[in-house]
Design a protein around this motif. Sequence first.
Motif, mmCIF file in Angstrom:
data_model
loop_
_atom_site.group_PDB
_atom_site.id
_atom_site.type_symbol
_atom_site.label_atom_id
_atom_site.label_comp_id
_atom_site.label_asym_id
_atom_site.label_seq_id
_atom_site.Cartn_x
_atom_site.Cartn_y
_atom_site.Cartn_z
ATOM 1 N N LEU A 105 0.855 -1.252 -0.032
ATOM 2 C CA LEU A 105 0.001 0.166 0.099
ATOM 3 C C LEU A 105 0.948 1.067 0.079
ATOM 4 O O LEU A 105 0.450 2.328 -0.360
ATOM 5 N N GLY A 106 2.156 1.013 0.630
ATOM 6 C CA GLY A 106 3.048 2.137 0.301
ATOM 7 C C GLY A 106 3.834 2.438 -0.741
ATOM 8 O O GLY A 106 4.968 3.040 -0.750
ATOM 9 N N TYR A 107 3.593 1.766 -1.954
ATOM 10 C CA TYR A 107 4.336 1.695 -3.207
ATOM 11 C C TYR A 107 5.673 1.560 -2.823
ATOM 12 O O TYR A 107 6.686 2.254 -3.104
ATOM 13 N N ASN A 108 5.967 0.402 -2.188
ATOM 14 C CA ASN A 108 7.390 -0.374 -2.074
ATOM 15 C C ASN A 108 7.905 0.866 -1.097
ATOM 16 O O ASN A 108 9.273 1.184 -1.467
ATOM 17 N N TYR A 109 7.496 1.321 -0.017
ATOM 18 C CA TYR A 109 7.848 2.301 0.996
ATOM 19 C C TYR A 109 8.586 3.517 0.467
ATOM 20 O O TYR A 109 9.142 4.332 0.983
ATOM 21 N N THR A 110 7.796 4.015 -0.794
ATOM 22 C CA THR A 110 8.122 5.256 -1.153
ATOM 23 C C THR A 110 7.051 6.305 -0.964
ATOM 24 O O THR A 110 7.198 7.607 -1.055
ATOM 25 N N LEU A 112 5.044 8.949 1.662
ATOM 26 C CA LEU A 112 5.406 9.682 2.923
ATOM 27 C C LEU A 112 5.306 8.852 4.013
ATOM 28 O O LEU A 112 6.060 8.906 4.924
ATOM 29 N N PRO A 113 3.965 8.254 4.303
ATOM 30 C CA PRO A 113 3.890 7.753 5.776
ATOM 31 C C PRO A 113 4.827 6.396 6.055
ATOM 32 O O PRO A 113 5.154 6.027 7.155
ATOM 33 N N TRP A 114 5.280 5.952 4.843
ATOM 34 C CA TRP A 114 6.050 4.551 5.001
ATOM 35 C C TRP A 114 7.488 4.816 4.595
ATOM 36 O O TRP A 114 8.308 3.933 4.857
ATOM 37 N N THR A 115 7.913 5.613 4.116
ATOM 38 C CA THR A 115 9.248 5.949 3.256
ATOM 39 C C THR A 115 10.451 6.134 4.597
ATOM 40 O O THR A 115 9.927 6.607 5.455
ATOM 41 N N PRO A 116 11.487 5.463 4.512
ATOM 42 C CA PRO A 116 12.452 5.577 5.427
ATOM 43 C C PRO A 116 13.014 7.205 5.652
ATOM 44 O O PRO A 116 12.886 8.160 4.725
ATOM 45 N N TYR A 117 13.395 7.767 6.936
ATOM 46 C CA TYR A 117 13.981 8.776 6.994
ATOM 47 C C TYR A 117 14.983 9.217 6.256
ATOM 48 O O TYR A 117 15.897 8.324 6.110
ATOM 49 N N ARG A 126 8.601 18.298 2.444
ATOM 50 C CA ARG A 126 8.558 19.736 1.954
ATOM 51 C C ARG A 126 7.324 19.831 0.908
ATOM 52 O O ARG A 126 6.692 21.059 0.965
ATOM 53 N N VAL A 127 7.219 18.917 0.093
ATOM 54 C CA VAL A 127 6.065 19.360 -1.030
ATOM 55 C C VAL A 127 4.966 19.263 -0.437
ATOM 56 O O VAL A 127 3.899 20.273 -0.800
ATOM 57 N N THR A 128 4.508 18.282 0.331
ATOM 58 C CA THR A 128 3.095 18.350 1.113
ATOM 59 C C THR A 128 2.907 19.410 2.126
ATOM 60 O O THR A 128 1.734 19.976 2.177
ATOM 61 N N LYS A 293 0.289 8.819 -6.702
ATOM 62 C CA LYS A 293 -0.689 8.174 -6.169
ATOM 63 C C LYS A 293 -0.424 7.939 -4.694
ATOM 64 O O LYS A 293 -1.270 8.010 -3.805
ATOM 65 N N GLY A 294 0.767 7.932 -4.099
ATOM 66 C CA GLY A 294 1.346 7.830 -2.691
ATOM 67 C C GLY A 294 0.666 9.192 -1.785
ATOM 68 O O GLY A 294 0.136 8.839 -0.648
ATOM 69 N N ILE A 295 0.689 10.326 -2.435
ATOM 70 C CA ILE A 295 0.533 11.480 -1.848
ATOM 71 C C ILE A 295 -1.189 11.664 -1.767
ATOM 72 O O ILE A 295 -1.715 12.025 -0.721
#
Length: 499
Positions: A105-110, A112-117, A126-128, A293-295
Motif C-alpha cells: 500500500l506504500g508503493y514499496n515504501y516510497t 510519505l507515511p512509509w518511506t524511511p527517513y 516539503r512538497v506536502t 498516487k502515494g500522496i
Amino acid sequence: MDLLTYIFFAFLFIHIFKHIFNILTQKNHPPSPFAVPIIGHLHLLKPPLHKTLTSLSHHHGPVLHLKLGLRNALVLSSPSAIEEFFNTNDIVFANRPHALAGLHLGYNYTSLPWTPYGHHWRTLKRVTTINIFSSHSLSLSSRIRNEEIKHLVERLNVGFDESRAFKKLDLKSVFLELMFNVMMRFSTGKRFFEVGMDGDEKKRLIDTLTKILVPNTKMGLGDFFPLLTWFKFLKLDQKLIDLHKKRDDFLQSLINKHRNHDPSISTNDTTLMGTLLSLQKSEPEYYTEDILKGIISMMFTAGTDTTALTMEWAMSLLLNHPEVMAKAREEIDSKLQRKNILEESDLANLPYLTCIVNEALRLYPPGPLLVPHASSAECTVGGYRVPKGTIVMGNAWAIHRDPRLWEDPTEFRPERFAAGGEGHLGHGGYKFVPFGVGRRGCPGAGMAVRVAGLGLGALIQGFEWERVGGELVDMSEGSGSPTMSKLRPLEAMYRPRSL
C-alpha cells in the motif's frame, strides 16, 4: 514429514538459536512479560490492543519490551518515555517498521507515511507541507471546508416543515460523507457525494470508499515472521495485494481523468492533483505515477476516517453532556449573533469549542496507539538497550487517561484545556499526543482540528440535538455500530429548503 512440518522445525531451531544468542549477549532490556517460545508475546495481544497494552504496562512499567514473533517491540506509556524516544532521540526513531502494508500500500515504501527517513522523505515532506499543510495553504483551502460545511447544514435542513419535528440521523455516515467530500474536492475539485444521490447509493459508496481507502491494515503473521513470506503458497499478503490493486486502479483513474479533462472532475491547476501533475511535468523522473498516487492516497487514508471518527466521538460526548453543548452554543451565538453559518476564520474566537475538540481527542484519540516508529540503529535509551529495527509504539490512550497526569481522567471536561487548565500546557509536556510527536508526527494535525471544530460548531449552531430513546449514547470502543441521534433546525436558523 510434510513441508509445513519442516518449516515448523526450521523456525523452532532459529528461535532457539536466537534465544541462546540473546541470553549470551543480552545487555539491559526493558521489563517484559514471560515469553512463549517462537511466538513470544503474540498470545497476549487481545483486542482492544491499546487497553491490553495499558494493562501490561501497569504491571511492567512505562517502557515495555515485547517479543512479537521474530520482531522486537517497545510500548511507551508515559510522557517522559515519549519525549526521550521521539524527541531527544528523534532521528534514531524516525523510521517506520518494515511491514507488508508498507510494501504494497506504500508503493514499496516510497509514500510519505512509509518511506524511511532521509532525502526522499524530506522532499515529500516539503512538497506536502508547502502545498497542503502550511498555514498559507490551509488558509487558501479553507474556502473548500467552509463550502462543504454549508452544504452539509443545508442538506440536513431538507425535509423539515414548520413543525420542525425531530428526525433520526446516522452521525457516522454524515461525518464520513463530509470528510470524503472535503478531501475529494481538495484533491480533484469535485465532490464524491452530489445532490440527488439517494440514501442507499450513498451507503454503498461510503462502504466501498472505506474498504478501499481506509481499511484495517494491522500487522500480521508475515510481519512477525518475515521468513514466511518466502513461501508464496501461504499467500500471507494476498489481501494486501488485492486491496492495493483496487486502490491503485481508483487513484490512477483520478489522475487519468484530470489529464484527459474529464468533466466529472475539475482540471483546475489549483487542486492538489493539478499541482502534482505540474510537478511531474517539470521532474518526470522523480514524480512518477506511484509518487503521485502515494500522496493522494495519504490524504484519503489519513484525513477522512480519523477526522470523521473524532467528530463522531465529540458529538456523542456532547449528546451525553447537553450542558456542554449549551455552553458551546452560547459561545457561538455571542460571537456570531446567528448572522451566518460558522466559518473557519471564526474558530480563533471560539476557544471553548476548541477545548471540546481537544477533550474528545484526549478521551478518544483516533489512533489510540501512535503510528509505529522503528529504530535505525542499535542504541541505548533511558539505560535500556534497543536493538536496530525495534518497533516502538506510543500508547496515547494510556497517557491520556493516566490519573497521575489528569484529574478524573475518564470524565469529559473541556475546561481542562482552557487557559490555565491542566491540559493547556499539556501540548508541550507530552501528556497530550493525539497526533504523535517529532519528525514523524501527523502533518495534518492542523487541518484535522480545523475541520472537526468547524463541523461541530456549525451543527451546534444550527440544530437542536437529542439522544435517541433518551438513553445515554454508548461510548464503548470497538462496537462498530453507527451513532444515532435526533436533530431539528433551531428556530432562529431554520429556512425551508429543497435540494
